[in-house]
Motif scaffolding. Structure first.
Motif, short mmCIF file in Angstrom:
data_model
loop_
_atom_site.label_atom_id
_atom_site.label_comp_id
_atom_site.label_asym_id
_atom_site.label_seq_id
_atom_site.Cartn_x
_atom_site.Cartn_y
_atom_site.Cartn_z
N CYS A 98 0.54 -1.14 0.11
CA CYS A 98 0.31 0.32 0.32
C CYS A 98 0.60 1.10 -0.29
CB CYS A 98 -0.94 -0.08 1.79
SG CYS A 98 -1.92 1.38 1.41
N TRP A 140 -2.95 5.48 -2.81
CA TRP A 140 -2.82 5.22 -3.93
C TRP A 140 -3.79 3.80 -4.45
CZ3 TRP A 140 -1.04 8.45 -7.90
CH2 TRP A 140 -0.37 7.80 -8.97
N VAL A 141 -4.74 4.56 -4.76
CA VAL A 141 -5.43 3.06 -5.69
C VAL A 141 -5.66 3.42 -7.33
CG1 VAL A 141 -8.04 2.18 -6.35
CG2 VAL A 141 -6.48 3.23 -3.87
N GLU A 142 -4.89 2.46 -7.81
CA GLU A 142 -5.08 2.16 -9.28
C GLU A 142 -5.77 3.47 -10.17
OE1 GLU A 142 -9.98 1.27 -10.29
OE2 GLU A 142 -9.89 -0.80 -9.31
N GLY A 143 -3.86 3.64 -9.92
CA GLY A 143 -3.42 5.29 -10.62
C GLY A 143 -4.01 7.05 -9.96
N TRP A 145 -5.03 9.62 -6.43
CA TRP A 145 -4.76 9.40 -4.72
C TRP A 145 -6.11 9.82 -4.42
CZ3 TRP A 145 -0.25 8.34 -2.36
CH2 TRP A 145 0.49 8.32 -2.01
N ARG A 146 -6.61 8.46 -3.26
CA ARG A 146 -8.21 8.82 -3.19
C ARG A 146 -8.05 9.18 -1.90
NH1 ARG A 146 -11.38 7.35 -6.28
NH2 ARG A 146 -10.64 5.58 -8.71
#
Length: 756
Positions: A98, A140-143, A145-146
């Motif tokens: 992560c 960082w999730v699937e390209g 920043w969430r």
């Protein structure tokens, strides 16, 4: 009795209206703690009762209390909620890679390596394990920043300077949910972490780039304007200044005493102060803040400021100091009490101690609802109540004739004799107060720590005296800094020797026979009754409180080791019990053997895990207390691998261990870890005895036979410790079990060839 209680309650409501409000709000918080009711289940009834107050003003007092109960429940339920993007909903028990971004809000703490890792190559290079708390902001999730929320505890195996409070970091590591307890009686670290807002753990491997910079961590920004970051940075800065100013042997004690930085205190020192009942000297409490307040007040008066100006400034400084030291409930309680008393004095109104204490409790309940039931919080408020009520009601006031006679007698004595008598009375008063507080707090301490320190009655006052001087010197040392080298050197000398005196007194007290002893956990029913009676005495429910309170406390203390009476009501049947504790990568087996007369023999085979010696504190000791075990008859270490003995020394420190057994070849495994273990056992007067094939331990109708290894270990290398692992077989009329340790390879073939 009912009439006395009603009169006492009326006096409290009239003199301290905040007291019943604090009690009602606290009941609601504990209700929210023990139940899983949603927020609306408390908010709707609270609004209903508040509406009735508007319609029925004559019932205002009767309706406010239930409204506060439901508000407390709603407040606690809201504090326990985790947002939809919270880390607690994302992290799982399986570590996953992560990348997180967040702000450091506490730490870092450089922790010493566990016992068994002392000989590890990475630790030998001078590195330590660092730990700090980060307020996560994005993942960082699937390209992309969430946004996420929640705090995460970050650990890294190499020391570094980037993790300073207020700095924003990007980190790449393994994210994992905090494990829930898996053993009976185990400390629930997950719940404790969630109460502090920590929702997950992130482990960084400590890898570095070619230029020496961290490869798993990137600095995004150097500062954040969050107030908690400012306070944490001030605490880190002050602790580092103290560590550089005093002698190294007491540097961590000084940081703990002055700034509440207890995370880096050496474990032997912490256990020493805990066993002698004076660990409160190292934890920021009301005593520390009162001393700081008096020092600041006297300094202000010496500098010529007016009393009203000094009082207001001192109250504000004490509040800031409490927040800088971590803002824990004991410090916050003292700060709010001082602040409220100062406001009352400035407004020329007589301060009500009960009202001030109730206001402090309400502030702690609102800001830290999860900490109301913590040991430190309860001990702080109970100790304050005992000091105020019990000590004030002990002696009656002298008449004018008695005062005149005493003055005449004092004038007839030489000055030095009067001085000695005065100091003797002060010492006696200190020991009297210490005894009353010790009697009142010991049951709660025993229930939470499974330990009773008798020597605290002896060493408590002198340690508190020296600790007060060390605190004063250390606080002035922080203010003086390097700008006044001569004064700083003198203050450093005073701080060092005062802390050394505290440690020496604790060491001397621990060496006395019967200084402390372990006790099984107390029954919750008896504990509640005890504190209800104690509280009733403190608020004046009983007449002649001076004698009845002290006699009742003394009798209760004599009786409480005999409670609960579960063993008398439910006699133990002969047989045996075998528990395999879940310790992660490691091993711990607890055997309880019971004979026909009800006698019990406890055998522990291995106590270790790769995670280090914390396995004893977190898992093994709580399980033993859960089973009512305060003494281990036999500690068997199967072989010389870290994950089988890392917690052995801490087990010997926390419970009484009568005998230690090892197998052939244990001492021949030459490394620093086994040397530390053997030397530590020797210091505790627990020289290991040898177990080998052919020997047996018997208790009643149960027999523990050693099947492997033979005494001479033919054909088995001492370095291959698994092949030399002890193998035990338990036989009894109620069944049997085989404990093979980590036996493998040539050891397994030899055991099978012997046809046991």
């Amino acid at each position: 009795m009912v009439g006395q209680f009603a009169q006492a309650w009326d006096r409290i409501v009239q003199r301290a209206p905040l007291a019943p409000c604090a009690v009602a709000f606290s009941l609601g918080i504990f209700l929210g703690e023990w139940t899983t009711l949603p927020v609306w289940a408390g908010l709707v009834p609270a609004l209903f009762f508040l509406g009735l107050i508007w319609r029925l003003p004559g019932w205002r007092v009767a309706l406010v209390l239930p409204a506060l109960v439901f508000l407390g429940q709603a407040w606690r339920a809201d504090a326990m909620q985790v947002g939809t993007n919270g880390l607690a909903r994302i992290a799982t028990q399986t570590p996953v890679p992560c990348r997180l971004e967040g702000v450091v809000v506490d730490g870092p703490w450089l922790l010493d390596p566990p016992l068994g890792l002392a000989g590890n190559e990475r630790w030998a290079q001078g590195a330590k394990r660092a730990e700090f708390i980060v307020l996560a902001e994005s993942m960082w999730v699937e390209g992309f920043w969430r946004p996420i929320s929640g705090r995460v505890r970050v650990t890294r195996e190499l020391s570094f300077a980037e993790a300073f409070p207020g700095r924003k970091l990007q980190m790449l590591g393994l994210l994992k949910a905090i494990s829930a307890p898996m053993n009976p009686g185990e400390i629930d670290l997950r719940t404790l972490a969630l109460k502090q807002g920590i929702q997950a753990e992130l482990r960084l491997e400590g890898t570095q780039n070619e230029d020496g910079s961290p490869a798993d961590m990137t600095l995004v920004s150097k500062w954040s304007w969050r107030p908690e970051c400012w306070l944490a940075a001030m605490r880190v800065w002050g602790a580092e200044r103290l560590r550089k100013s005093v002698e190294p042997d007491v540097a961590e004690l000084a940081a703990a005493l002055v700034l509440g930085d207890t995370r880096q205190v050496d474990r032997p020192d912490w256990l020493l102060f805990q066993r002698t009942g004076v660990v409160h000297v190292l934890a920021i409490s009301g005593q520390h803040l009162v001393l700081v307040a008096w020092a600041c007040f006297l300094l202000g008066r010496v500098l010529g400021f007016r009393t009203r100006q000094v009082v207001l400034v001192v109250a504000i400084l004490v509040l800031i100091y409490a927040l800088v030291t971590g803002g824990r409930p004991p410090a916050l309680r003292a700060a709010i009490t001082v602040l409220s008393a100062a406001v009352a004095w400035l407004s020329r109104r007589p301060p009500s101690f009960v009202n001030c204490l109730a206001l402090s409790w309400l502030v702690v309940a609102i800001l830290m609802p999860a900490d109301l039931g913590s040991t430190g919080c309860l001990l702080s408020f109970f100790a304050t109540g005992l000091l105020h009520w019990a000590t004030r009601s002990w002696w009656r006031e002298q008449t004018e004739e008695e005062e005149a006679y005493e003055r005449a007698v004092e004038l007839s004595r030489p000055g030095w004799i009067s001085w000695l008598i005065g100091r003797g009375r002060e010492v006696g008063e200190a020991y009297r107060v210490n005894l009353i507080v010790w009697l009142g707090l010991t049951p709660l301490v025993a229930a939470r720590t499974y330990m009773v320190s008798l020597v605290a009655v002896v060493v408590g006052p002198p340690v508190a005296f020296l600790g007060g001087w060390a605190l004063g010197f250390g606080f002035l040392l922080l203010l003086a800094g390097p700008n006044l080298p001569v004064i700083s050197a003198l203050l450093s000398l005073g701080t060092t020797w005062a802390l050394r005196g505290c440690r020496w007194l604790a060491w001397w007290g621990e060496s006395l026979p019967g200084a402390w002893f372990s006790t099984p956990g107390l029954g919750i029913f008896w504990l509640v009754i005890f504190h209800l009676v104690l509280t009733g005495g403190l608020v004046g429910l009983w007449p002649n409180i001076r004698w009845r309170l002290v006699i009742g406390l003394a009798i209760s203390f004599v009786l409480f080791p005999l409670l609960p009476m579960k063993q008398w009501l439910n006699p133990v049947q002969p047989g045996w019990r075998c528990a395999f504790l879940a310790v992660g990568h490691g091993s711990c087996v607890v055997l309880e053997l019971t004979d026909a007369s009800g006698g019990r023999r406890v055998v522990v085979m291995d106590v270790g895990a790769v995670s280090g010696d914390g396995v004893t504190r977190r898992i093994v000791e709580p399980y033993l207390r859960h089973r009512g075990i305060s003494m281990v008859d036999d500690l068997v270490i199967s072989h010389a691998d870290l994950d089988h003995y890392a917690g052995a020394l801490e087990l010997a420190d926390r419970v009484r261990v009568k005998k230690v057994w090892v197998g052939p070849g244990f001492a021949e495994k030459r490394n620093e870890s086994t040397a530390i273990l053997l030397e530590g056992l020797k210091q505790r007067r627990l020289s290991p005895a040898l177990l080998h094939a052919g020997l047996a331990l018997r208790w009643g109708e149960t027999e523990i036979r050693v099947l492997h290894p033979p005494a001479d270990l033919p054909g088995v290398s001492a370095e291959k410790s698994n092949e030399a692992s002890l193998v035990l077989r338990i036989d009894s009329p109620w069944g049997g079990v085989l404990l093979p340790g980590d036996l493998e390879g040539q050891g397994t073939r030899r055991l099978l060839a012997s046809n046991p």
